[in-house]
Every structure is written in structure tokens, then in C-alpha cells.
Design a protein around this motif. Structure first.
Motif, PDB file in Angstrom:
ATOM      1  N   VAL A 103      15.254  19.752  19.440  1.00 43.68           N
ATOM      2  CA  VAL A 103      14.948  18.322  19.371  1.00 43.68           C
ATOM      3  C   VAL A 103      14.702  17.584  20.619  1.00 43.68           C
ATOM      4  CG1 VAL A 103      15.737  16.231  18.186  1.00 43.68           C
ATOM      5  CG2 VAL A 103      15.738  18.261  16.926  1.00 43.68           C
ATOM      6  N   ARG A 104      15.607  17.781  21.565  1.00 40.82           N
ATOM      7  CA  ARG A 104      15.376  17.163  22.800  1.00 40.82           C
ATOM      8  C   ARG A 104      14.163  17.439  23.500  1.00 40.82           C
ATOM      9  NH1 ARG A 104      21.894  17.628  23.959  1.00 40.82           N
ATOM     10  NH2 ARG A 104      22.517  15.538  22.900  1.00 40.82           N
ATOM     11  N   SER A 163       7.010  20.873  11.222  1.00 45.52           N
ATOM     12  CA  SER A 163       7.772  20.845  10.174  1.00 45.52           C
ATOM     13  C   SER A 163       9.296  21.023  10.426  1.00 45.52           C
ATOM     14  CB  SER A 163       7.385  21.924   9.039  1.00 45.52           C
ATOM     15  OG  SER A 163       5.886  21.718   8.695  1.00 45.52           O
ATOM     16  N   TYR A 164       9.424  22.038  11.262  1.00 43.23           N
ATOM     17  CA  TYR A 164      10.801  22.513  11.553  1.00 43.23           C
ATOM     18  C   TYR A 164      11.513  21.330  12.295  1.00 43.23           C
ATOM     19  CZ  TYR A 164      14.761  25.236  12.940  1.00 43.23           C
ATOM     20  OH  TYR A 164      16.248  25.878  12.938  1.00 43.23           O
ATOM     21  N   TYR A 165      10.795  20.606  13.258  1.00 38.51           N
ATOM     22  CA  TYR A 165      11.449  19.431  14.068  1.00 38.51           C
ATOM     23  C   TYR A 165      11.990  18.662  13.125  1.00 38.51           C
ATOM     24  CZ  TYR A 165      11.498  15.112  16.266  1.00 38.51           C
ATOM     25  OH  TYR A 165      11.775  13.548  16.679  1.00 38.51           O
ATOM     26  N   GLN A 166      11.093  18.100  11.767  1.00 40.33           N
ATOM     27  CA  GLN A 166      11.658  16.997  11.056  1.00 40.33           C
ATOM     28  C   GLN A 166      13.020  17.422  10.429  1.00 40.33           C
ATOM     29  OE1 GLN A 166      10.421  13.746  10.801  1.00 40.33           O
ATOM     30  NE2 GLN A 166       8.510  14.610  12.364  1.00 40.33           N
ATOM     31  N   ARG A 167      12.982  18.928   9.782  1.00 39.53           N
ATOM     32  CA  ARG A 167      14.151  19.270   9.186  1.00 39.53           C
ATOM     33  C   ARG A 167      15.258  19.356  10.249  1.00 39.53           C
ATOM     34  NH1 ARG A 167      13.360  21.936   4.488  1.00 39.53           N
ATOM     35  NH2 ARG A 167      11.718  21.050   3.286  1.00 39.53           N
ATOM     36  N   CYS A 168      15.269  19.706  11.309  1.00 42.56           N
ATOM     37  CA  CYS A 168      16.066  19.588  12.403  1.00 42.56           C
ATOM     38  C   CYS A 168      16.812  18.264  12.465  1.00 42.56           C
ATOM     39  CB  CYS A 168      15.766  20.144  13.743  1.00 42.56           C
ATOM     40  SG  CYS A 168      15.627  21.787  13.925  1.00 42.56           S
ATOM     41  N   VAL A 169      15.962  17.112  12.354  1.00 41.94           N
ATOM     42  CA  VAL A 169      16.379  15.771  12.743  1.00 41.94           C
ATOM     43  C   VAL A 169      17.252  15.425  11.332  1.00 41.94           C
ATOM     44  CG1 VAL A 169      15.503  13.377  12.766  1.00 41.94           C
ATOM     45  CG2 VAL A 169      14.365  15.140  14.159  1.00 41.94           C
ATOM     46  N   GLU A 170      16.539  15.980  10.239  1.00 44.61           N
ATOM     47  CA  GLU A 170      17.374  15.525   9.210  1.00 44.61           C
ATOM     48  C   GLU A 170      18.820  16.178   8.912  1.00 44.61           C
ATOM     49  OE1 GLU A 170      15.156  16.630   5.716  1.00 44.61           O
ATOM     50  OE2 GLU A 170      13.596  15.326   6.331  1.00 44.61           O
ATOM     51  N   LEU A 173      20.692  17.385  11.623  1.00 44.73           N
ATOM     52  CA  LEU A 173      21.500  16.880  12.601  1.00 44.73           C
ATOM     53  C   LEU A 173      21.980  15.667  12.511  1.00 44.73           C
ATOM     54  CD1 LEU A 173      19.612  18.337  15.834  1.00 44.73           C
ATOM     55  CD2 LEU A 173      21.772  19.148  14.924  1.00 44.73           C
ATOM     56  N   GLY A 174      21.136  14.736  11.656  1.00 43.60           N
ATOM     57  CA  GLY A 174      21.761  13.410  11.055  1.00 43.60           C
ATOM     58  C   GLY A 174      22.755  13.677  10.070  1.00 43.60           C
ATOM     59  N   LEU A 175      22.663  14.620   9.384  1.00 47.29           N
ATOM     60  CA  LEU A 175      23.810  14.758   8.169  1.00 47.29           C
ATOM     61  C   LEU A 175      24.830  15.202   9.006  1.00 47.29           C
ATOM     62  CD1 LEU A 175      21.712  16.397   5.444  1.00 47.29           C
ATOM     63  CD2 LEU A 175      22.694  14.137   5.281  1.00 47.29           C
ATOM     64  N   VAL A 176      24.848  16.000  10.085  1.00 42.75           N
ATOM     65  CA  VAL A 176      26.001  16.515  10.785  1.00 42.75           C
ATOM     66  C   VAL A 176      26.716  15.437  11.325  1.00 42.75           C
ATOM     67  CG1 VAL A 176      26.711  18.045  12.620  1.00 42.75           C
ATOM     68  CG2 VAL A 176      25.239  18.931  10.849  1.00 42.75           C
ATOM     69  N   ASN A 177      25.922  14.574  12.050  1.00 39.13           N
ATOM     70  CA  ASN A 177      26.334  13.611  12.694  1.00 39.13           C
ATOM     71  C   ASN A 177      27.186  12.489  11.623  1.00 39.13           C
ATOM     72  OD1 ASN A 177      26.709  11.780  15.174  1.00 39.13           O
ATOM     73  ND2 ASN A 177      25.545  10.178  13.740  1.00 39.13           N
ATOM     74  N   ASP A 178      26.476  12.228  10.541  1.00 34.24           N
ATOM     75  CA  ASP A 178      27.109  11.401   9.398  1.00 34.24           C
ATOM     76  C   ASP A 178      28.530  12.078   9.217  1.00 34.24           C
ATOM     77  OD1 ASP A 178      24.871   9.610   9.742  1.00 34.24           O
ATOM     78  OD2 ASP A 178      24.185  10.404   7.922  1.00 34.24           O
ATOM     79  N   SER A 179      28.361  13.230   9.067  1.00 34.57           N
ATOM     80  CA  SER A 179      29.954  13.959   8.538  1.00 34.57           C
ATOM     81  C   SER A 179      30.718  13.934   9.474  1.00 34.57           C
ATOM     82  CB  SER A 179      29.339  15.293   8.145  1.00 34.57           C
ATOM     83  OG  SER A 179      28.497  15.555   7.227  1.00 34.57           O
TER      84      SER A 179
END
Length: 303
Positions: A11-12, A64-71, A73-79
Motif C-alpha cells: 500500500v505504501r 483491485s488488490y490495493y483497494q482490498r488491502c486498504v479495506e 488494513l483499515g479493519l485491522v486498525n479498527d480492531s
């Protein structure tokens, strides 16, 4: 390969547009960034980037994979934030037990302030003379009067449970005002009925006072009424039936209003120690930690 770390690196790379910049942001070498990308592509079995000498462009799948990675990693961060909140924010239900009079007159009046300060905390308060089993009955904390038995529980001292010797003006007008402890034996003395095994069972037969010189005076008493409710005794005393030793917190307003009169104030009545008990393992819970510190701040011994 650490999958989440590889996804973060990917992602970076996409967002910075450079392996070198991604390496700086990730705190690793450019070579390690390349290794993470290759390992990720090998795991997926498909290319993510079109590499040129100047730029890294996403493949169609890579986009497409980049968009899924963002989603993801966002869920992991929220958790992770949710887990941090679990450790830092007070919420949930606290199960508390306290003796009826202390709980009703000293603890309960403080609870609106506590619950306003911690709006996500619910309280289930049981007021009982019974010595509940904190562990077996699922209480988070209990307030206990008197000497404590040895245990693994943490005990925080609170202000002592003091008593006032008092009577209604109407009773004193009919029977006179005792000037010395020995004169209590001539009066209708109403006593609290302590449970079997309580170390204050003696108070049903005699009262102990300590004079200004520090000497203890023991007076045999008699009365036609004994009750296991301090609140009930208060009503009887207000009705002019006799003299009683009642909890300070229960009669303070009656004394201030003149409905009751304090007697033999130069003599000191015995007081019971009060402790807030809780398990050391449960103290890690923010809701309990906040409750304990609040109660100790408001009802703890000063100095």
C-alpha cells in the motif's frame, strides 16, 4: 512472510509511487521492500506492479488488490483501536455489594456523579447484611464493615463507620437527659440486632463508650425493642420510644434539623472499619478501576 506487513508495504509503494519512499515510511531498506513485494506476488501467483526504470504502475489485478488491502488494513486498525478502548475506557456492568445503611446513606448518593462521569458503565448494586462471596457470586467489588478475614482480595480502607448516641426531644422531655454513661441503664435503650457470629453482638446487652481520659466505660442496657435494620430503628427513635446508637450518615440530617439530639458527646462511641474489597485480577478492568478510585477519593480516609 508477514502477510499484514507485506500488505502495508505494498500500500505504501502504491501511495508513495516509489520503493525508496515506501522504504522510508516503513522504516526498512529498499531491498526489503522489494522482497516483500516479490513474496506477496509469489503468494498470490499474480503480478501486482508493472515495473519500469522510473515508475511502479499497478496491474489491473494490482489495482483491485490495493483497494482490498486498504479495506483489510483499515479493519485491522479498527480492531486494534477497539482492543485499546477495552483497556482504557470504562464500560460494561459493575456488580457491587454493600451493607444496607452504609450503602444506602454513603455510597448510593455518590452514584449519580459516578454514572454521569462514566456514561457507559451500568451498576447492579445489592445492599445486604449478608457477607457475599465476591468470587463465587460474581461481584466486582464489595464494601465490608468490621475486621477482615485473611484473603487474597485487595482491601482499600474507607472512612470508619461511626455511630451517634441520640434520642428524640419528646423522649428526653419525658424521661430526662442522661449526663453520664451509667445513667443509660435507667433508659429505654434500643439496640441493633447483629447477625450470629458478628463481633458486635455484645451491643445488644451493653454499650461501650470511651471517656475524655481514654478510659472505657461499659454500661449494661435494656430495652423493649431490638431490630436488624438501622433505618427501622431510626423511625422508632424519631417516634420517641428511646435512645439508640445510630450510624452517623443515617442521622446527620435529623440532628441538623433538631428532630434528634446527640447525647453524651464528650464520650467516644466505638466505630467499625470499612473496606472496599476487589480481586487483583479484576482491577485491570477500566470500569472497576474507575469505580475503586472514585469511591476511595470520595469515601477514603484522608491523610
Amino acid at each position: 512472510m508477514d502477510l499484514f506487513q507485506a500488505m502495508n508495504v505494498f500500500v505504501r509503494v502504491v501511495e508513495s509511487g516509489s520503493l525508496t519512499r515506501a522504504a522510508e515510511l516503513s522504516g526498512i531498506s529498499t531491498t526489503m521492500v522489494g522482497n516483500h513485494l516479490r513474496a506477496l506476488e509469489q503468494r498470490l501467483g499474480v503480478s501486482l506492479l508493472k515495473r519500469t526504470t522510473r515508475r511502479q504502475n499497478l496491474t489491473e489485478f494490482g489495482s483491485s488488490y490495493y483497494q482490498r488491502c486498504v479495506e483489510v488494513l483499515g479493519l485491522v486498525n479498527d480492531s486494534e483501536q477497539l482492543a485499546q478502548q477495552e483497556q482504557t475506557q470504562a464500560h460494561g456492568t459493575l456488580h457491587i455489594s454493600a451493607p444496607p445503611t452504609f450503602g444506602g446513606e454513603s455510597l448510593m448518593p455518590l452514584l449519580p456523579e459516578f454514572m454521569q462521569r462514566y456514561p457507559q458503565v451500568k451498576l447492579d448494586v445489592v445492599l445486604t447484611e449478608r457477607l457475599v462471596d465476591l468470587i463465587e457470586e460474581g461481584f466486582d467489588a464489595v464494601i465490608r464493615l468490621g475486621a477482615l478475614e485473611p484473603s487474597s482480595l485487595i482491601a482499600r480502607p474507607l472512612v470508619d463507620y461511626g455511630l451517634t448516641l441520640c434520642a428524640a426531644p419528646a423522649y428526653l422531655q419525658r424521661h430526662g437527659w442522661p449526663q453520664q454513661p451509667q445513667q443509660l441503664g435507667e433508659h429505654e435503650c434500643l439496640s441493633f440486632a447483629y447477625q450470629a457470629g458478628d463481633d458486635w453482638r455484645w451491643s445488644g446487652k451493653h454499650w461501650r463508650l470511651r471517656g475524655p481520659d481514654g478510659a472505657e466505660v461499659v454500661v449494661d442496657i435494656s430495652g423493649r425493642l431490638q431490630a436488624n435494620s438501622a433505618a427501622g430503628l431510626r423511625h422508632v427513635v424519631l417516634g420517641g420510644l428511646g435512645i439508640a446508637m445510630l450510624p452517623d450518615a443515617l442521622v446527620q440530617h435529623d440532628l441538623a434539623a433538631g428532630r434528634l439530639v446527640a447525647l453524651l458527646e464528650q464520650f467516644q462511641l466505638p466505630a467499625r472499619p470499612v473496606h472496599l474489597l476487589y480481586g487483583q485480577d479484576r482491577y485491570r478492568s477500566p470500569k472497576l478501576r474507575c469505580f475503586v478510585e472514585f469511591v476511595v477519593q470520595r469515601l477514603g480516609r484522608q491523610g
